[in-house]
Structure formats: C-alpha cells, structure tokens
Write an enzyme that holds these catalytic residues in place. Sequence first.
Site, PDB file in Angstrom:
ATOM      1  N   GLU A 179       0.826  -1.213   0.000  1.00 21.50           N
ATOM      2  CA  GLU A 179       0.000   0.000   0.000  1.00 21.50           C
ATOM      3  C   GLU A 179       0.861   1.266   0.000  1.00 21.50           C
ATOM      4  O   GLU A 179       0.531   2.267   0.632  1.00 21.50           O
ATOM      5  CB  GLU A 179      -0.987  -0.023   1.173  1.00 21.50           C
ATOM      6  CG  GLU A 179      -1.929  -1.216   1.093  1.00 21.50           C
ATOM      7  CD  GLU A 179      -2.836  -1.378   2.306  1.00 21.50           C
ATOM      8  OE1 GLU A 179      -2.797  -0.494   3.198  1.00 21.50           O
ATOM      9  OE2 GLU A 179      -3.557  -2.378   2.379  1.00 21.50           O
ATOM     10  N   GLU A 332      -5.774  -9.908   0.299  1.00 16.05           N
ATOM     11  CA  GLU A 332      -6.817  -9.782   1.315  1.00 16.05           C
ATOM     12  C   GLU A 332      -8.134  -9.474   0.615  1.00 16.05           C
ATOM     13  O   GLU A 332      -8.187  -8.617  -0.273  1.00 16.05           O
ATOM     14  CB  GLU A 332      -6.514  -8.645   2.300  1.00 16.05           C
ATOM     15  CG  GLU A 332      -5.172  -8.737   3.000  1.00 16.05           C
ATOM     16  CD  GLU A 332      -4.920  -7.535   3.904  1.00 16.05           C
ATOM     17  OE1 GLU A 332      -5.889  -6.941   4.402  1.00 16.05           O
ATOM     18  OE2 GLU A 332      -3.744  -7.196   4.116  1.00 16.05           O
TER      19      GLU A 332
END
Length: 423
Positions: A179, A332
Amino acid sequence: MTPTATEPEHGFVGHPGKNRRRRPTVIVPLIVMLLVGATVGVVTTQVQSSAARASQAAPTATTQQCLVADRAALVPKKGVLFGVNLDWNTETLPEYAKTLGHAPAVTVQFSDIPYSAATWRHTLDAVTQVKANGGILLLTLEPHGGLDTISDAVISKLVTDLAAINAEGVPVIVRFAHEMNGSWYAWGQQPTKYVETFQRVATAVHAGARGTSMMWAPNYGGGYPFAGGQFAVKPGTPDFALLDTNHDGALTMADDTYAPYFPGDRYVDWVGISLYHWGNQRPWGDNEVPEPNKFADMLTGTYNGSAGDDSAIPDFYQVYGVDHGHPVAIPETSAIYTPSRIGGASELAVKQAWWTQAFSAETHKEFPQLKMINWFEWSKYEIEIKDNVDWRASGTPAIAKAFSKDLPGWFRYGNDVTVCNKL
C-alpha cells in the site's frame, strides 16, 4: 504489530484499518513432512552454508533439511491458491483448516522490519503452523520507522532468516511495504525511495533466499491520492512531480495510482491488490449486498457504482498481470458485516454475494492470471466506521458451511503444494 500510522479518512478504503495484531500465539508441534502435490513443484538443491547457519534460528525439532528452490513453480499452472489471513490470537491454522475442510495453500503473517528477535519469533511461530499444514507463508513486512531504516545490514539479516525458513521446507512470498501509494504509512507516497528500497530488498532476496518470492502490492486506487494522510506527498517536491503523471500540477484520480511505484519486472515475482466490499455508499458498514460484478470491476479499474466512479483507475489486472506477465494475487478480501447495524441485509447475503463473485467460474475464466485469493478472517474494531466488523467467513457454523460448500473445484490447498524434498 502495533501500528504507528493513522488510517486516513477518505472515500473508498481498500482494506480494513491497521489496528490489529497478527501474532500466532499457539504453537503446534513441528512435524517433518514431505508434501507431494501435482499442481506445484520444486526442485532439490544444496543448502547454502549461510542458510545452514541461519537455520539454527528456525524451529529445530526436524531431523531433515530441505530447500524450496524454484520460485516459478509455486505459481499453479492450473487453478488458484486459496489462502487466509488469520487472527492468531483467536484461532490456529489447524483449527481453521478443520472448520473449512481444507488446509489453505497460503497463510498470511505480518511483521515489522527491522525486527527484534522477539518479533521474529512470532513469524517463526507462524512458520511452525504452516510447516505442519502445508503451503506457503505470505509475509507482509512493514517498515514503520520509514524506508531509511532498511539498511544493508537489515536486508542481509532478513535474507539469512528467510533462507532458514526455506530450509525448513516452507516457501515464502514477501509482500514488502504494501500500500505504498497510500498516505497513511511511513513508506507511503515516496516513489523514488520506495522503488530503490524494493529493488535492493528483491535483489538480495533473489540471490540469497531461493525459496522466497517478492510481491509488489499497492492499495486499490479508489480515492487516490488519499489526501490528508500523515505521509501524503508534499507539492513542489520531486516525488510530487513523479506522481503527477498527467503533468497538470495536481494529484487526482486522473493520475496513475500504480505506475510511479512499480519497481520493475526483474524485481517482482507476484503483483497483488487487496479488494474489499465496504458497502455501496456512505456511510460504510450498513450491511449492503455488493453490486453485481463489483469484484471484477474493481480489479480492472472499471467500477462505477453508487460508492463512486473509479473508472479512471488503471486496469491493474491487464497492466500488471497480462502486459507485464506476473501472477496476480488478492492478498486480502472480504465483505463488511457490522453486527450492530440493523435493517440491512443478512450476514450470509452480504458475504455470500461477495465470495460468489470472487469464486465464480466467470471470474476464473476471465482472469487466468489470477493465481491467489486470500480471505480476511478477522472480527475487529474498524476506525473507519467506529464500530465492530465481522469479516470472517467461518465465524458461525452456518456461514462456514455455506462458504465451504461454495469453494470452487479449481482452488488449490496446502496439500497441493510440494514444499520439501530431502537433501
């Protein structure tokens, strides 16, 4: 891991908040296993002396050593690796496998880097469970002290420790500083330093830990550039100029949210992007069934629904999975269910609608480069909505039964992964 970064407040968030601890606190006995599977294979190689020395830090109950050596062989030629993000404080891997009816092929663990001996012990506890279960460890490394803390010495220690894990028969995929396009992490929105650091880590890992792969995993671009985060890039800096990909003097969703952070094909083995259903419109968490085709639309950057128009986002799957030729992972995924909210759809309706999209035959056919999907198996407080969210697919017997029944035949599990050959 106790996070030091603050989750941003912005439109769509691609992941749950980071106020969670991932510590495998229950250690199962070490088992010397030779797992044989038709889908994934490895080749035998001699343990390098550095790996042999490093193995002293790894679990030592085994009388045989082995080494996972062929990174490419860990990518299934057919099917998709099914994995899980477990809350280690509430469930062990064997317990989850018993509930699911399958041992997952991928198990996720998080660690700070640099790490202390005590912190690394938590990773080795996860390794113990993965070794007994079979499959791959997906290790997310988070440099909360900033990228400047990733010195050559830190990288060297990491490689030695990874080689020791590989020598125990457990392959690893490192998701380093994920991220990085977000503004909430100490390594966020620093494309120059990030790319240079990722390249140094990848070069060392590829040379010294032959059973370890590297995953590049930005945040889903909805809401980019995620203004207001603690580590948002500052106008007028060289990094701002790099992120301003359309050269209009501003950072908006019209700029490429992924490309400035890409380290280059030679350094990347897997590409990953986490996809969550947070709801269809603000306020998030009102237990809404996801819109049709939302999973695929997010993966391809074509989502345009009641949660917003993200169609300016690049097609992550096409660019990095097809054009660059990398296996694509969903590290995820889950769908939000907030038990305190009443009047919305049922937990089963919300979650089953999401996993049906992710696991559908159409998804499998349309995205042949999609090789890994990991479910986020947590129930936790989310700062985005200031409420408790149950992300689990096995939190109740009824949900677990439906989830297990809907798992597709093309999923690959722990016993499909050949991990270890005798030396």
